[in-house]
Each structure stands twice: as C-alpha cells, then as structure tokens.
Design an enzyme around this catalytic site. Sequence first.
Site, short mmCIF file in Angstrom:
data_model
loop_
_atom_site.label_atom_id
_atom_site.label_comp_id
_atom_site.label_asym_id
_atom_site.label_seq_id
_atom_site.Cartn_x
_atom_site.Cartn_y
_atom_site.Cartn_z
N LYS A 54 146.79 68.87 -5.70
CA LYS A 54 146.93 67.72 -4.79
C LYS A 54 145.55 67.15 -4.45
O LYS A 54 145.35 65.93 -4.44
CB LYS A 54 147.67 68.16 -3.51
CG LYS A 54 149.15 68.46 -3.74
CD LYS A 54 149.82 69.14 -2.56
CE LYS A 54 151.26 69.51 -2.91
NZ LYS A 54 151.98 70.23 -1.85
N GLN A 98 150.98 73.11 3.73
CA GLN A 98 151.56 73.74 2.55
C GLN A 98 152.48 74.89 2.97
O GLN A 98 152.13 75.71 3.81
CB GLN A 98 150.43 74.25 1.63
CG GLN A 98 150.90 74.77 0.30
CD GLN A 98 151.53 73.69 -0.59
OE1 GLN A 98 151.19 72.51 -0.52
NE2 GLN A 98 152.44 74.09 -1.46
N ASP A 121 154.96 64.63 3.61
CA ASP A 121 155.92 65.49 2.90
C ASP A 121 157.35 65.01 3.12
O ASP A 121 158.27 65.43 2.41
CB ASP A 121 155.82 66.93 3.43
CG ASP A 121 155.04 67.85 2.50
OD1 ASP A 121 155.09 67.63 1.29
OD2 ASP A 121 154.39 68.78 3.02
N1 GUN Z 1 155.65 74.27 -1.03
C1 GUN Z 1 156.35 74.05 -2.17
N2 GUN Z 1 156.56 72.73 -2.35
C2 GUN Z 1 155.98 72.10 -1.30
C3 GUN Z 1 155.86 70.73 -0.93
O1 GUN Z 1 156.35 69.81 -1.59
N3 GUN Z 1 155.18 70.50 0.23
C4 GUN Z 1 154.66 71.50 0.98
N4 GUN Z 1 154.03 71.16 2.11
N5 GUN Z 1 154.76 72.77 0.67
C5 GUN Z 1 155.41 73.06 -0.47
#
Ligand code: GUN
Length: 295
Positions: A54, A98, A121
């Site tokens: 990311k 996350q 998100d």
């Molecule tokens: N953990 C697994 N997929 C995601 C996601 O799309 N966003 C976040 N914040 N954590 C994750």
Amino acid sequence: MPAQILNGKRIAEQIQQHIRARIDAHVANGHRPPGLAVIMVGNDPASEIYVRNKHLACEKVGIFSQLYQLSPLIPEASLIALIDELNAAPNIDGILVQLPLPAHIDRQNIIESIRPEKDVDGFHPYNLGRLAQQSPLLRPCTPFGIMELLKTTEIDLKGLTATVVGTSNIVGLPMLLELLIAGCTVTACHRLTTNLPLAVQNADLLIVAAGSPELIKGEWVKPGAIIIDVGMNRMDNGQLVGDVEFEQAKSRAAYITPVPGGVGPMTVTALLTNTLYAYKTLHLKTSPIVKMENQ
Ligand code: GUN
C-alpha cells in the site's frame, strides 16, 4: 476453450496512471498532495507485506503516506488517541488501521473511532450502511476493486446468479451488497452452508473469499462462469495458492482471476481511489461520484 485470465495487475497499473495524472494536476494547481495514514499494530508478517504494498502504491501515484508501526502491546485507548489526532490532522485525508489487531484491542471500537469521511477502508458502519442502502460513498476496497475488474469484461451483470463464498465484514458481506446493487441474484455461503458444490454449480459469477486453499473444486464450476478468487494462501513449500483449484476451474470457466496478480492489485488501487475521493471531499471540498479514474 480455457478461461480468459482477468489480469488485475495490468488493469490496476492503468488505473493508477490515471490517479497519478489527477493528483499531479491538483498539485500543479497549488494544492497539497492527498495524505494517507497507515497504522499497523504488531508485526504480523502478512500484514507487513500488505502495508508495504500500500505504501509503495501511494508513492507511485503521489499520495503522501505516513506509516505508524505500533507495539503489539499498545493499549486500545492510546490507539484511539492517535486516531483522534489523525481525524483532526489537516494533511491527512485517509486513515487505515491494518487488520487483524491484537486480541486485547476491540476491532469495532477502532473502526468506529475513525471519522467516516477519512475511512478509506469503508469499514465504518456509516460507510457500510451507505452501501447497504445503495448509495455508497467510501466502499470497502476488495469488493470495490472486484467490481472494477468485472467492468473490464463488459459483461452485463444484471440478472446473473452470483455466489459469494465467505461472509467476512472485509470482503464477503460488502461483496454481496455490491452484487445486489449491480442487479445479481445473490447467494451467501459460509461455514454452515450444507451444500457448497450446489451453490457453486449454480453460479454464473463465483466470488470466493474463504481463506481455505483450493476449497472450490474445478469440477463444481459451471461451464462459462466468471470466477473471482480472493484467496491468498501461503503453502508450506512457499507457493501462493487461491481458494479455487485454478487449472481445473480454468478449463471450465469463461473468466478467472490468477493468484497472485488478480484481486490483490485491484484492492490496493481501490484504496488509492478512496483516498483521492476523501481528499476531494475534505481538502478540495467537492462531492465527486465515487468511481475509478479510468472512466
Ligand atoms: N486486512 C486484510 N485485508 C484488509 C483490508 O482491506 N484493510 C485493512 N485495514 N486490513 C486488512
């Protein structure tokens, strides 16, 4: 004829070029770049890879990204205090925490402490509620990315029978909502589903986010189906395997996503799109329609 491969990596790169051009134009007009805060608690190895991807994607398109790598022992109240600060920070448009979080932290409290306008998100009940009411603003990234990938097939989704395997808040549940909005007839499968092969056999469109290597057998797949595999399972030999038996499914389906290089890059691109959207709302004070930048 074997299925066409839905190359998420290539499509993601094209969309990211458009995002880069948009951001460059805003910056050339004297605006600050969009800003994303990424919070990671602890050092889960899979999360570290996702967070790095990311961060790199942000750099590529000109989004300022600030990483907070926090101790796994941080108290919940301290994490919420940091989120409060970021909620008020004028140079930050998006906040991403996350997941998963350590067991002593209540994930729902964290999600709900993020200001909905900065919830890139799309997990806050406000944003999920907007999606459920068919007027989405910030949309959960994986389902949003999948809808964009499906758009590239130019297949009309209206009336298709769609089966979603896995009903997590991150992928399965919002995916069901996206498909309902798109006009599909939707079936949700989960751990208690008694006849998974039947639900798969009926599916014109199959989306699998179960986290179980090769759960879906190729012989269950309806000939001519579209298959989207969200699974990313690391095997003991180091190989990455999806939730669908790829080779066998490919020989029956019309379209299929590879693992890796299918859904993953589209998820990251949806995050960039959401961050640009939050920036437009909060910094440029416009109210754009949420869409990816290639349209
Ligand atoms: N953990 C697994 N997929 C995601 C996601 O799309 N966003 C976040 N914040 N954590 C994750």
